[in-house]
Write a protein that holds these residues in place. Structure first.
Motif, PDB file in Angstrom:
ATOM      1  N   TYR A 138       7.297  -6.319   0.488  1.00  0.00           N
ATOM      2  CA  TYR A 138       7.662  -5.301   1.470  1.00  0.00           C
ATOM      3  C   TYR A 138       9.126  -4.932   1.268  1.00  0.00           C
ATOM      4  O   TYR A 138       9.980  -5.809   1.126  1.00  0.00           O
ATOM      5  N   ASP A 178       0.828  -1.215   0.000  1.00  0.00           N
ATOM      6  CA  ASP A 178       0.000   0.000   0.000  1.00  0.00           C
ATOM      7  C   ASP A 178       0.862   1.264   0.000  1.00  0.00           C
ATOM      8  O   ASP A 178       0.333   2.380   0.018  1.00  0.00           O
ATOM      9  N   GLU A 179       2.206   1.074   0.014  1.00  0.00           N
ATOM     10  CA  GLU A 179       3.189   2.168  -0.068  1.00  0.00           C
ATOM     11  C   GLU A 179       3.191   3.091   1.149  1.00  0.00           C
ATOM     12  O   GLU A 179       3.787   4.169   1.114  1.00  0.00           O
ATOM     13  N   ILE A 180       2.550   2.682   2.233  1.00  0.00           N
ATOM     14  CA  ILE A 180       2.642   3.438   3.483  1.00  0.00           C
ATOM     15  C   ILE A 180       3.954   3.077   4.163  1.00  0.00           C
ATOM     16  O   ILE A 180       4.295   1.905   4.297  1.00  0.00           O
ATOM     17  N   SER A 187       0.152  -4.334   6.097  1.00  0.00           N
ATOM     18  CA  SER A 187      -0.281  -3.882   4.772  1.00  0.00           C
ATOM     19  C   SER A 187      -0.753  -5.032   3.887  1.00  0.00           C
ATOM     20  O   SER A 187      -0.885  -4.872   2.672  1.00  0.00           O
TER      21      SER A 187
END
Length: 237
Positions: A45, A19-21, A40
């Motif tokens: 990752y 989710d690129e968080i 996520s």
């Protein structure tokens, strides 16, 4: 899990999921192994690690990608981690088991834990005024002192629910423009719900123990808590 064996004061680990968080975690040599949750979902990752040089300066150690496949969507939210740290022997775990009967439904267990936190904790304004960046809750200390900031309220509630085998997310973000923490819960008959405490009939109210325990105007605070537009999530732990 992560362990820092270097000689610097601390290290920094960054996890960036599908989710690129970007999640940042700080660990010290004396911490031993620290659990960092995978929140996520499934996918790739990126793990970045840094070592503190001085002040706010860090040197890069290494970067690598890992592939993650979770057993199910809620497994990351059943176990302790750096932000929700507990064991079977923790006072919070024992309390959760003592106030909930073995045959209690998820909703009944949820209400018992939530009501306990709301009725027994008060807001620590002194801590709120002096809290440092990087503050991490200690759920048993919060339970013993009977006070804390929103982060402590949410972490204690999360720890007690997880100890009772109820998946729970510690949500960190904003209530309006104010930095805040609250929780979401997995009810096995309903799935993930943000509005998770049943007060009457089919109506549900968001799990926000901080606001609920400290407000003298229950009607208005319930209206605020129940409005999704008042909340925005940044991180889930």
């Amino acid at each position: 899990m992560a362990y820092y064996s270097g000689t610097s004061e601390k290290a920094n680990i960054q996890l960036i999921g599908p989710d690129e968080i970007e999640y940042k975690y700080f660990i010290k040599p004396e911490d031993g192994y620290v659990t960092l949750p995978i929140t996520s979902g499934n996918g790739t990752y990126t793990v970045k690690t840094y070592e503190n040089i001085s002040g706010t300066q860090y040197a890069s150690l290494y970067t690598e990608n890992i592939e993650v496949t979770l057993e199910n969507d809620y497994v990351p939210y059943l176990y302790p981690n750096q932000y929700v740290n507990f064991t079977p022997d923790s006072a919070s775990s024992k309390l959760a088991l003592s106030i909930i009967s073995e045959d209690a439904s998820d909703v009944d267990a949820l209400q018992a834990v939530y009501n306990y936190v709301v009725q027994n904790l008060t807001y620590d304004y002194d801590l709120a005024d002096t809290v440092d960046s990087g503050y991490i809750p200690d759920v048993d200390s919060t339970l013993k002192s009977g006070k804390g900031i929103c982060f402590d309220y949410a972490a204690l509630t999360t720890a007690m629910l997880r100890a009772r085998d109820i998946p729970c997310k510690l949500q960190i973000g904003y209530a309006g423009t104010v930095k805040h923490a609250w929780i979401s819960v997995y009810i096995r008959s309903k799935g993930w719900v943000d509005k998770a405490v049943e007060f009457s009939g089919e109506s549900w109210s968001r799990m926000d123990p901080t606001f609920d325990s400290n407000s003298k105007d229950k009607e208005n605070i319930q209206q605020y808590i129940g409005d999704d537009d008042n909340y925005s999530v940044q991180f889930t732990r």
